[in-house]
Design a protein around this motif. Structure first.
Motif, PDB file in Angstrom:
ATOM      1  N   ILE A  42       0.813  -1.493   0.106  1.00  0.00           N
ATOM      2  CA  ILE A  42       0.132  -0.038   0.087  1.00  0.00           C
ATOM      3  C   ILE A  42       0.941   1.292  -0.006  1.00  0.00           C
ATOM      4  O   ILE A  42       1.893   1.360   0.760  1.00  0.00           O
ATOM      5  N   ASN A  43       0.628   2.150  -0.786  1.00  0.00           N
ATOM      6  CA  ASN A  43       1.203   3.345  -0.943  1.00  0.00           C
ATOM      7  C   ASN A  43       1.227   4.211   0.486  1.00  0.00           C
ATOM      8  O   ASN A  43       0.391   4.403   0.928  1.00  0.00           O
ATOM      9  N   PRO A  44       2.716   4.414   0.818  1.00  0.00           N
ATOM     10  CA  PRO A  44       2.651   5.016   2.191  1.00  0.00           C
ATOM     11  C   PRO A  44       2.408   6.595   2.097  1.00  0.00           C
ATOM     12  O   PRO A  44       2.461   7.282   3.332  1.00  0.00           O
ATOM     13  N   HIS A  45       2.090   6.995   0.997  1.00  0.00           N
ATOM     14  CA  HIS A  45       1.836   8.499   0.800  1.00  0.00           C
ATOM     15  C   HIS A  45       0.561   8.494   0.443  1.00  0.00           C
ATOM     16  O   HIS A  45       0.416   8.797  -0.950  1.00  0.00           O
ATOM     17  N   PRO A  46      -0.486   8.523   1.015  1.00  0.00           N
ATOM     18  CA  PRO A  46      -1.736   8.252   0.563  1.00  0.00           C
ATOM     19  C   PRO A  46      -2.429   9.659  -0.202  1.00  0.00           C
ATOM     20  O   PRO A  46      -1.805  10.630   0.068  1.00  0.00           O
ATOM     21  N   TYR A  47      -3.100   9.495  -1.024  1.00  0.00           N
ATOM     22  CA  TYR A  47      -4.189  10.505  -1.545  1.00  0.00           C
ATOM     23  C   TYR A  47      -4.752  11.463  -0.543  1.00  0.00           C
ATOM     24  O   TYR A  47      -5.580  10.976   0.505  1.00  0.00           O
ATOM     25  N   PRO A  48      -4.591  12.971  -0.641  1.00  0.00           N
ATOM     26  CA  PRO A  48      -5.009  13.580   0.299  1.00  0.00           C
ATOM     27  C   PRO A  48      -6.600  13.691   0.571  1.00  0.00           C
ATOM     28  O   PRO A  48      -7.129  13.717  -0.499  1.00  0.00           O
ATOM     29  N   LEU A  49      -7.085  13.386   1.546  1.00  0.00           N
ATOM     30  CA  LEU A  49      -8.589  13.011   1.829  1.00  0.00           C
ATOM     31  C   LEU A  49      -9.538  14.515   1.656  1.00  0.00           C
ATOM     32  O   LEU A  49      -8.799  15.428   2.362  1.00  0.00           O
ATOM     33  N   PRO A  50     -10.318  14.621   0.917  1.00  0.00           N
ATOM     34  CA  PRO A  50     -11.049  15.998   0.930  1.00  0.00           C
ATOM     35  C   PRO A  50     -12.109  16.189   2.193  1.00  0.00           C
ATOM     36  O   PRO A  50     -12.253  15.109   2.829  1.00  0.00           O
ATOM     37  N   ALA A  73     -13.349   6.699 -13.697  1.00  0.00           N
ATOM     38  CA  ALA A  73     -12.554   5.680 -13.837  1.00  0.00           C
ATOM     39  C   ALA A  73     -12.291   5.388 -15.393  1.00  0.00           C
ATOM     40  O   ALA A  73     -11.500   4.903 -15.722  1.00  0.00           O
ATOM     41  N   ARG A  74     -13.419   5.547 -16.012  1.00  0.00           N
ATOM     42  CA  ARG A  74     -13.304   5.187 -17.615  1.00  0.00           C
ATOM     43  C   ARG A  74     -12.296   5.972 -18.173  1.00  0.00           C
ATOM     44  O   ARG A  74     -11.332   5.684 -18.949  1.00  0.00           O
ATOM     45  N   LEU A 235      -9.391   9.939  -8.765  1.00  0.00           N
ATOM     46  CA  LEU A 235      -9.504   9.167 -10.269  1.00  0.00           C
ATOM     47  C   LEU A 235      -9.173  10.400 -11.279  1.00  0.00           C
ATOM     48  O   LEU A 235      -8.826  10.353 -12.451  1.00  0.00           O
ATOM     49  N   GLN A 236      -9.720  11.502 -11.071  1.00  0.00           N
ATOM     50  CA  GLN A 236      -9.581  12.754 -11.738  1.00  0.00           C
ATOM     51  C   GLN A 236      -8.421  13.674 -11.795  1.00  0.00           C
ATOM     52  O   GLN A 236      -8.225  14.404 -12.381  1.00  0.00           O
ATOM     53  N   ASP A 237      -7.572  13.277 -10.669  1.00  0.00           N
ATOM     54  CA  ASP A 237      -6.138  13.988 -10.395  1.00  0.00           C
ATOM     55  C   ASP A 237      -5.168  13.374 -10.982  1.00  0.00           C
ATOM     56  O   ASP A 237      -4.480  12.674 -10.218  1.00  0.00           O
ATOM     57  N   ALA A 238      -4.995  13.580 -12.342  1.00  0.00           N
ATOM     58  CA  ALA A 238      -3.923  12.992 -13.133  1.00  0.00           C
ATOM     59  C   ALA A 238      -2.570  13.439 -12.719  1.00  0.00           C
ATOM     60  O   ALA A 238      -1.751  12.722 -12.691  1.00  0.00           O
TER      61      ALA A 238
END
Length: 322
Positions: A42-50, A73-74, A235-238
């Motif tokens: 598991i990535n130890p640098h998680p996506y920042p929660l909104p 996702a698509r 998923l929108q944060d490329a």
């Protein structure tokens, strides 16, 4: 009559996996805050929660939120137009249900690999074989624990399940385009790359007829309101994804240097986990566990030791322990 306590005891039994800090504490002591868990990928640098809205917690998830997640996702995975997407409460929930879609027969699963696939097929009456011929085949791509990657030429069975839980670090190798074809199901995990395993979010991608049948097995409201919102934003944060891939690759190389310097040999892995050959994996595991660092050993190998990446502030601690 079955004792409820017996049911609870059985529910606590887990197949061989990473994680399990509670068990490590029972053997080696300490509290959860004392432990550095390197046993997972598991990535130890998680996506920042909104900031979540109250309705994310209090209301049943609606179709609009579900559609927004599927659309994100698509776009992120370049899912072919002919394929449909089913979000679920984790890839493992999908793995457990997939064998029920078809009459039990023979499934080819090449070891070593993630053991939940074989367990799920056996639970539904399938015979699990290491070599074909078989009606179904499972490809973990890239493979856990050795990082092996597969190609379209390997998708040979009438039912082919391609588990891309770790493929977000190698998007150029994705086989998601095969989901447009008959009998191919691609699985995606959200918790690994985005580092939010507790959110419980995964995806199945396949032809609409397969997804409809799988949706009947998962039931309504399978994904929570918080997971719908967080998953859509992530998923929108490329840009975050691109930065993260580069960061993980640099840290994987750093971990290799640290381990090879101490006599380990790199066997493979991904930029989320690394697999090493050591003289005695269990002894290495025990030495680190006594310093409250959890690694991963495997029941089928005396020499294989797998480590995930430590968080930013834990590199010195790992180096000292080694």
């Amino acid at each position: 009559m079955t004792n409820p306590r017996q049911i609870e005891d059985r529910s606590r039994r887990h197949r061989d996996h990473g994680g399990g800090i509670d068990h490590a504490i029972s053997v080696y002591g300490g509290s959860r805050a004392d432990w550095l868990d390197l046993s997972t990928g598991i990535n130890p640098h998680p996506y920042p929660l909104p900031i979540l809205e109250t309705l994310d917690w209090t209301a049943l998830p609606d179709r609009a939120a579900f559609s927004r997640l599927c659309n994100a996702a698509r776009d992120f995975w370049n899912v072919p137009d002919e394929a449909a997407i089913l979000p679920a409460p984790g890839a493992s929930a999908l793995i457990a249900r997939l064998p029920a879609l078809y009459p039990a027969d023979r499934v080819e699963i090449t070891p070593p690999t993630y053991n939940e696939h074989a367990a799920a097929f056996r639970a539904h009456g399938w015979d699990v074989v290491e070599d074909g011929p078989a009606t179904a085949r499972v490809l973990v791509h890239p493979n856990n624990p050795d990082g092996r990657v597969w190609t379209a030429a390997d998708a040979t069975a009438r039912l082919t399940i391609i588990d891309e839980s770790f493929c977000d670090v190698l998007p150029e190798r994705s086989l998601v385009n095969l989901a447009a074809g008959e009998g191919t199901i691609v699985l995606k995990s959200f918790g690994k790359f985005w580092g939010l395993a507790g959110l419980r979010l995964g995806f199945a991608i396949a032809q609409p007829e397969i997804i409809d049948r799988l949706a009947d097995l998962t039931g309504p409201w399978a994904v929570s309101g918080p997971a719908l919102r967080v998953g859509t934003l992530a998923l929108q944060d490329a840009e975050w994804a691109d930065r993260t891939r580069a960061h993980l690759e640099a840290e994987a190389q750093k971990l290799d240097q640290l381990m090879i310097k101490r006599g380990a040999q790199l066997l493979g892995g991904t930029s989320l986990f690394r697999l090493y050959d050591v003289d005695d994996a269990q002894a290495s595991h025990d030495r680190l566990a006594r310093k409250h660092i959890l690694t991963r050993v495997f029941p089928y190998s005396r020499r294989m030791l797998r480590l995930g990446l430590p968080p930013s502030g834990a590199w010195d601690r790992l180096e000292d322990a080694l």
